[in-house]
Design a protein around this motif. Structure first.
Motif, mmCIF file in Angstrom:
data_model
loop_
_atom_site.group_PDB
_atom_site.id
_atom_site.type_symbol
_atom_site.label_atom_id
_atom_site.label_comp_id
_atom_site.label_asym_id
_atom_site.label_seq_id
_atom_site.Cartn_x
_atom_site.Cartn_y
_atom_site.Cartn_z
ATOM 1 N N SER A 3 0.777 16.383 9.840
ATOM 2 C CA SER A 3 0.875 17.337 8.728
ATOM 3 C C SER A 3 1.105 16.621 7.402
ATOM 4 O O SER A 3 0.638 17.076 6.369
ATOM 5 N N ASP A 4 1.823 15.485 7.425
ATOM 6 C CA ASP A 4 2.118 14.749 6.194
ATOM 7 C C ASP A 4 1.585 13.333 6.307
ATOM 8 O O ASP A 4 2.033 12.548 7.152
ATOM 9 N N LEU A 5 0.640 12.996 5.447
ATOM 10 C CA LEU A 5 -0.085 11.729 5.506
ATOM 11 C C LEU A 5 0.147 10.925 4.236
ATOM 12 O O LEU A 5 0.082 11.465 3.127
ATOM 13 N N LEU A 6 0.387 9.628 4.396
ATOM 14 C CA LEU A 6 0.472 8.692 3.278
ATOM 15 C C LEU A 6 -0.699 7.734 3.386
ATOM 16 O O LEU A 6 -0.964 7.194 4.468
ATOM 17 N N VAL A 7 -1.413 7.543 2.279
ATOM 18 C CA VAL A 7 -2.529 6.600 2.225
ATOM 19 C C VAL A 7 -2.194 5.547 1.182
ATOM 20 O O VAL A 7 -1.914 5.879 0.030
ATOM 21 N N ILE A 8 -2.210 4.271 1.588
ATOM 22 C CA ILE A 8 -1.931 3.164 0.667
ATOM 23 C C ILE A 8 -3.255 2.446 0.449
ATOM 24 O O ILE A 8 -3.797 1.819 1.362
ATOM 25 N N GLY A 9 -3.785 2.575 -0.772
ATOM 26 C CA GLY A 9 -5.112 2.047 -1.036
ATOM 27 C C GLY A 9 -5.275 1.487 -2.428
ATOM 28 O O GLY A 9 -4.318 1.007 -3.045
ATOM 29 N N GLU B 142 1.410 -5.818 1.619
ATOM 30 C CA GLU B 142 2.674 -6.245 1.014
ATOM 31 C C GLU B 142 3.372 -5.075 0.318
ATOM 32 O O GLU B 142 4.595 -4.941 0.384
ATOM 33 N N THR B 143 2.594 -4.227 -0.359
ATOM 34 C CA THR B 143 3.165 -3.041 -1.005
ATOM 35 C C THR B 143 3.851 -2.173 0.037
ATOM 36 O O THR B 143 4.997 -1.740 -0.145
ATOM 37 N N TRP B 144 3.165 -1.903 1.138
ATOM 38 C CA TRP B 144 3.707 -1.049 2.179
ATOM 39 C C TRP B 144 4.958 -1.669 2.802
ATOM 40 O O TRP B 144 5.950 -0.990 3.039
ATOM 41 N N LYS B 145 4.931 -2.970 3.055
ATOM 42 C CA LYS B 145 6.088 -3.653 3.664
ATOM 43 C C LYS B 145 7.333 -3.479 2.797
ATOM 44 O O LYS B 145 8.431 -3.272 3.319
ATOM 45 N N LEU B 146 7.175 -3.538 1.476
ATOM 46 C CA LEU B 146 8.315 -3.381 0.566
ATOM 47 C C LEU B 146 8.702 -1.915 0.373
ATOM 48 O O LEU B 146 9.885 -1.589 0.290
ATOM 49 N N ALA B 147 7.724 -1.026 0.293
ATOM 50 C CA ALA B 147 8.001 0.393 0.040
ATOM 51 C C ALA B 147 8.621 1.075 1.253
ATOM 52 O O ALA B 147 9.552 1.883 1.108
ATOM 53 N N VAL B 148 8.126 0.781 2.451
ATOM 54 C CA VAL B 148 8.576 1.487 3.654
ATOM 55 C C VAL B 148 10.055 1.232 3.933
ATOM 56 O O VAL B 148 10.731 2.078 4.526
ATOM 57 N N GLN B 149 10.587 0.111 3.478
ATOM 58 C CA GLN B 149 11.999 -0.189 3.695
ATOM 59 C C GLN B 149 12.909 0.819 2.983
ATOM 60 O O GLN B 149 14.079 0.942 3.326
ATOM 61 N N GLU B 150 12.366 1.527 2.004
ATOM 62 C CA GLU B 150 13.140 2.494 1.233
ATOM 63 C C GLU B 150 13.084 3.898 1.835
ATOM 64 O O GLU B 150 13.803 4.787 1.389
ATOM 65 N N LEU B 151 12.229 4.110 2.825
ATOM 66 C CA LEU B 151 12.093 5.436 3.438
ATOM 67 C C LEU B 151 13.152 5.626 4.520
ATOM 68 O O LEU B 151 13.523 4.666 5.202
ATOM 69 N N PRO B 152 13.606 6.860 4.716
ATOM 70 C CA PRO B 152 14.606 7.100 5.756
ATOM 71 C C PRO B 152 14.075 6.831 7.163
ATOM 72 O O PRO B 152 14.837 6.430 8.042
ATOM 73 N N GLU B 153 12.774 7.044 7.381
ATOM 74 C CA GLU B 153 12.150 6.757 8.677
ATOM 75 C C GLU B 153 10.800 6.108 8.449
ATOM 76 O O GLU B 153 10.055 6.514 7.561
ATOM 77 N N ARG B 154 10.496 5.124 9.279
ATOM 78 C CA ARG B 154 9.191 4.457 9.184
ATOM 79 C C ARG B 154 8.164 5.291 9.953
ATOM 80 O O ARG B 154 8.317 5.510 11.155
ATOM 81 N N CYS C 230 -2.974 2.390 5.827
ATOM 82 C CA CYS C 230 -2.853 1.325 4.833
ATOM 83 C C CYS C 230 -4.078 0.421 4.894
ATOM 84 O O CYS C 230 -4.487 -0.012 5.975
ATOM 85 N N SER C 231 -4.644 0.123 3.742
ATOM 86 C CA SER C 231 -5.742 -0.833 3.658
ATOM 87 C C SER C 231 -5.297 -2.171 4.254
ATOM 88 O O SER C 231 -4.112 -2.519 4.215
ATOM 89 N N THR C 232 -6.249 -2.927 4.761
ATOM 90 C CA THR C 232 -5.944 -4.232 5.346
ATOM 91 C C THR C 232 -5.804 -5.336 4.309
ATOM 92 O O THR C 232 -5.425 -6.454 4.652
ATOM 93 N N ALA C 233 -6.078 -5.051 3.039
ATOM 94 C CA ALA C 233 -5.951 -6.068 1.987
ATOM 95 C C ALA C 233 -4.494 -6.537 1.898
ATOM 96 O O ALA C 233 -3.561 -5.755 2.104
#
Length: 172
Positions: A105-111, A64-76, A56-59
């Motif tokens: 194997s599975d990567l998420l990039v928040i940018g 903030e996007t990641w903080k809100l989106a990750v809450q919806e994932l089954p695992e952080r 995740c970018s440090t911006a």
């Protein structure tokens, strides 16, 4: 894990940001961004991908996007806040992917754009159905994400290596 392991990269553009009198790096999410980010998180969960790592970018708006989106994932997933994602060129983004450990194997990039769109477009040597057309027509709006697959080591990531297998936007 073998370097021939099938891998997935999900490129998520941050949610809609506000324009207060702060530096670009410090811009927070707008109200629409705060409502779109959890929706993007639910759609990420629906992909069924269990992310090994999130970069995740440090911006402020990406964090903030990641903080809100990750809450919806089954695992952080393990999350690394990466300075190199902010204002990264296409070459810098590919170099960053080349540094990902092969046990991922599975990567998420928040940018950010234009980087997320440019990277998805550059990596996609192939595309399923109309995914490339939809991605290029939409211009990769805020909260959108692209899903790409490729085989091989992260060190082998280069132009055309992947297949664009999914693209989602919050306001189709």
């Amino acid at each position: 894990m073998s370097v021939d392991t099938p891998r997935r990269i999900v490129l998520l553009r941050h949610a809609k940001a506000d324009w207060p009198q702060v530096s670009d790096h410090e811009r927070p999410l707008a109200e629409r961004g705060r409502s779109d980010a959890p929706v993007a998180g639910r759609k990420l969960a629906e992909t069924g991908i269990g992310f090994d790592l999130a970069l995740c970018s440090t911006a402020v708006r990406t964090r903030e996007t990641w903080k809100l989106a990750v809450q919806e994932l089954p695992e952080r997933p393990r999350t690394v806040y990466e300075d190199r994602l902010y204002e990264a060129s296409l070459g810098e983004l590919i170099a960053l992917l080349n540094d990902v450990p092969d046990e991922v194997s599975d990567l998420l990039v928040i940018g950010h754009n234009p980087g997320m769109h440019a990277l998805a477009d550059a990596l996609a040597g192939r595309a399923e159905g109309d995914t490339a057309t939809r991605m290029n027509r939409s211009g990769f709006p805020t909260s959108a994400f692209a899903v790409l697959t490729f085989d091989g080591s992260w060190k082998s990531v280069e132009h055309g290596v992947g297949s664009l297998v999914g693209f989602w936007t919050p306001h189709d």
